[in-house]
Design a protein around this motif. Sequence first.
Motif, PDB file in Angstrom:
ATOM      1  N   GLU A 128      -1.682  -2.023  -6.763  1.00 54.92           N
ATOM      2  CA  GLU A 128      -1.354  -1.800  -8.168  1.00 54.92           C
ATOM      3  C   GLU A 128      -1.084  -3.121  -8.886  1.00 54.92           C
ATOM      4  O   GLU A 128      -1.621  -3.387  -9.968  1.00 54.92           O
ATOM      5  CB  GLU A 128      -0.138  -0.890  -8.263  1.00 54.92           C
ATOM      6  CG  GLU A 128       0.291  -0.545  -9.672  1.00 54.92           C
ATOM      7  CD  GLU A 128       1.506   0.378  -9.665  1.00 54.92           C
ATOM      8  OE1 GLU A 128       2.429   0.140 -10.469  1.00 54.92           O
ATOM      9  OE2 GLU A 128       1.527   1.331  -8.864  1.00 54.92           O
ATOM     10  N   SER A 129      -0.265  -3.971  -8.269  1.00 53.16           N
ATOM     11  CA  SER A 129       0.060  -5.268  -8.876  1.00 53.16           C
ATOM     12  C   SER A 129      -1.174  -6.156  -8.974  1.00 53.16           C
ATOM     13  O   SER A 129      -1.387  -6.843  -9.989  1.00 53.16           O
ATOM     14  CB  SER A 129       1.146  -5.978  -8.066  1.00 53.16           C
ATOM     15  OG  SER A 129       2.372  -5.270  -8.137  1.00 53.16           O
ATOM     16  N   ALA A 130      -2.007  -6.154  -7.929  1.00 47.34           N
ATOM     17  CA  ALA A 130      -3.213  -6.985  -7.935  1.00 47.34           C
ATOM     18  C   ALA A 130      -4.194  -6.515  -9.001  1.00 47.34           C
ATOM     19  O   ALA A 130      -4.818  -7.340  -9.696  1.00 47.34           O
ATOM     20  CB  ALA A 130      -3.865  -6.966  -6.554  1.00 47.34           C
ATOM     21  N   ASP A 131      -4.347  -5.208  -9.169  1.00 47.77           N
ATOM     22  CA  ASP A 131      -5.250  -4.681 -10.198  1.00 47.77           C
ATOM     23  C   ASP A 131      -4.815  -5.143 -11.582  1.00 47.77           C
ATOM     24  O   ASP A 131      -5.626  -5.615 -12.387  1.00 47.77           O
ATOM     25  CB  ASP A 131      -5.271  -3.152 -10.147  1.00 47.77           C
ATOM     26  CG  ASP A 131      -6.002  -2.596  -8.938  1.00 47.77           C
ATOM     27  OD1 ASP A 131      -6.562  -3.395  -8.159  1.00 47.77           O
ATOM     28  OD2 ASP A 131      -6.018  -1.365  -8.767  1.00 47.77           O
ATOM     29  N   GLY A 356     -13.510  -5.199 -10.713  1.00 50.17           N
ATOM     30  CA  GLY A 356     -12.975  -3.993 -10.096  1.00 50.17           C
ATOM     31  C   GLY A 356     -12.557  -4.219  -8.657  1.00 50.17           C
ATOM     32  O   GLY A 356     -12.694  -5.305  -8.100  1.00 50.17           O
ATOM     33  N   ARG A 357     -12.044  -3.141  -8.075  1.00 49.82           N
ATOM     34  CA  ARG A 357     -11.542  -3.164  -6.695  1.00 49.82           C
ATOM     35  C   ARG A 357     -12.668  -2.812  -5.731  1.00 49.82           C
ATOM     36  O   ARG A 357     -13.453  -1.891  -5.987  1.00 49.82           O
ATOM     37  CB  ARG A 357     -10.380  -2.171  -6.564  1.00 49.82           C
ATOM     38  CG  ARG A 357      -9.848  -2.020  -5.139  1.00 49.82           C
ATOM     39  CD  ARG A 357      -8.431  -1.496  -5.112  1.00 49.82           C
ATOM     40  NE  ARG A 357      -7.507  -2.496  -5.667  1.00 49.82           N
ATOM     41  CZ  ARG A 357      -7.051  -3.543  -4.988  1.00 49.82           C
ATOM     42  NH1 ARG A 357      -7.445  -3.747  -3.727  1.00 49.82           N
ATOM     43  NH2 ARG A 357      -6.224  -4.389  -5.539  1.00 49.82           N
ATOM     44  N   VAL A 371     -10.096  -4.866   3.909  1.00 50.90           N
ATOM     45  CA  VAL A 371      -9.268  -5.865   3.235  1.00 50.90           C
ATOM     46  C   VAL A 371      -9.090  -5.473   1.770  1.00 50.90           C
ATOM     47  O   VAL A 371     -10.083  -5.307   1.060  1.00 50.90           O
ATOM     48  CB  VAL A 371      -9.921  -7.264   3.304  1.00 50.90           C
ATOM     49  CG1 VAL A 371      -9.032  -8.296   2.601  1.00 50.90           C
ATOM     50  CG2 VAL A 371     -10.182  -7.667   4.741  1.00 50.90           C
ATOM     51  N   PRO A 372      -7.846  -5.319   1.304  1.00 46.78           N
ATOM     52  CA  PRO A 372      -7.652  -5.071  -0.129  1.00 46.78           C
ATOM     53  C   PRO A 372      -8.238  -6.220  -0.936  1.00 46.78           C
ATOM     54  O   PRO A 372      -7.945  -7.385  -0.662  1.00 46.78           O
ATOM     55  CB  PRO A 372      -6.128  -5.013  -0.287  1.00 46.78           C
ATOM     56  CG  PRO A 372      -5.595  -4.765   1.088  1.00 46.78           C
ATOM     57  CD  PRO A 372      -6.572  -5.407   2.031  1.00 46.78           C
ATOM     58  N   ALA A 373      -9.072  -5.917  -1.926  1.00 51.03           N
ATOM     59  CA  ALA A 373      -9.734  -6.976  -2.691  1.00 51.03           C
ATOM     60  C   ALA A 373     -10.087  -6.486  -4.082  1.00 51.03           C
ATOM     61  O   ALA A 373     -10.479  -5.328  -4.271  1.00 51.03           O
ATOM     62  CB  ALA A 373     -10.999  -7.446  -1.968  1.00 51.03           C
ATOM     63  N   ILE A 374      -9.918  -7.377  -5.043  1.00 49.71           N
ATOM     64  CA  ILE A 374     -10.314  -7.075  -6.415  1.00 49.71           C
ATOM     65  C   ILE A 374     -10.710  -8.380  -7.091  1.00 49.71           C
ATOM     66  O   ILE A 374     -10.176  -9.450  -6.758  1.00 49.71           O
ATOM     67  CB  ILE A 374      -9.187  -6.383  -7.212  1.00 49.71           C
ATOM     68  CG1 ILE A 374      -9.652  -6.080  -8.655  1.00 49.71           C
ATOM     69  CG2 ILE A 374      -7.897  -7.200  -7.201  1.00 49.71           C
ATOM     70  CD1 ILE A 374      -8.701  -5.220  -9.454  1.00 49.71           C
TER      71      ILE A 374
END
Length: 391
Positions: A128-131, A356-357, A371-374
């Motif tokens: 959420e914070s990264a987006d 986007g993510r 891996v979480p990535a955006i």
Amino acid sequence: MAAESAKEFEALEAQAATLLDVFKRAGYEQVAPSIIQPADVFLDQIGEQVRGRTYVFTDLAGDELCLRPDLTVPVSRLYLERHPDAGTEARYCYNGPAFRFFADRSNRAHPREFRQAGIECFGVKDRESADVEVVLLAVEAVRAAGLKDFRLKFGDIALFYAFIDALALPERWRLKLRHYFWRPSVFHALLTRLARGERPDADSPASILARTLDRDDPESSEERVARYLKEQGLPLEGNRTLSEITARLLDLAGDLRAEPLRKEVATVIDYFLAVAAQPKEAVSRVAMIAKGAGIEIDGALDALIRRFERLEKASIDLSRATFATEFGRSLEYYSGLVFQIEVGDEREPSQIAGGGRYDGLLANIGAPREVPAIGSAIHTERLLAAIERRA
């Protein structure tokens, strides 16, 4: 290189310096990934719309390579070179050329070589914070460059997946609808056919052959197809290999055996994909559709609402923004929130930036885990042109 005057080149360089300064002050390290990339990595990940416009060639060693059509995949590969365990947070920014084929060489909005300045954020578990961080940085960057009047457009692939997964529909069609989301014309043609109860022509030569194949044994199926082609005197021609022909026939076999899709389910999907409104109104409409269909997607909706609330608290005016359930951008590696910064006519907008993510991309290109990535990329020639038009 796209034709440009010395003055235009200087303006683009000055603009890039401004954009990169915004990114670097936010903690993003500037990197310069290779322009020439392995073709298979791109062609497997970027999706149909961009795949057909990618410049692919074979070098003297016989390796199939391509000119990068975007910079997200090259920066992702660079991240994995530095962090093979994929367990480290990293933030990178870049500025450089990308290449895509466009038939109309006179169209200045779509040059075959164009510049992208952007950011990629890896490994941040607080999605959420990264987006919110990436959307805000993209907005701050175009504003710093001088663009004041623009609109934001949002979509959410995760919300679409949650909606489709909550519906009672055969798994075959669930997977197909997820696969075709990025190709609206194909998606709606399939949905219309399913809603009408139309099946593939069971008596066509292709269907008859498809029913003889074993979907659990692609190797023997390929041998069966090869024999059939030889018996019928049908040589392999064009761009399709024997493996690709067999894969299409196995896919047809799956369609022939699948259960039909109930018409009311197809109607609900149509209602969902027709939603396009200001973010808060759009979320309310989706919630009403889900309630009417008797399905629960509160988790995906709540995650979307929280992102919009945080953007509003950061002074993003969402009254001029749009959320569209059918909006997924053109790159098929996206998996969550997507967005674009647009100018011009709302019916035919010019995309200045987008992002986007893409949580699944790194695992697909070699990471040992998801891996979480955006990220976000700015089309710098379009940005400069939009600023100059408003000067």
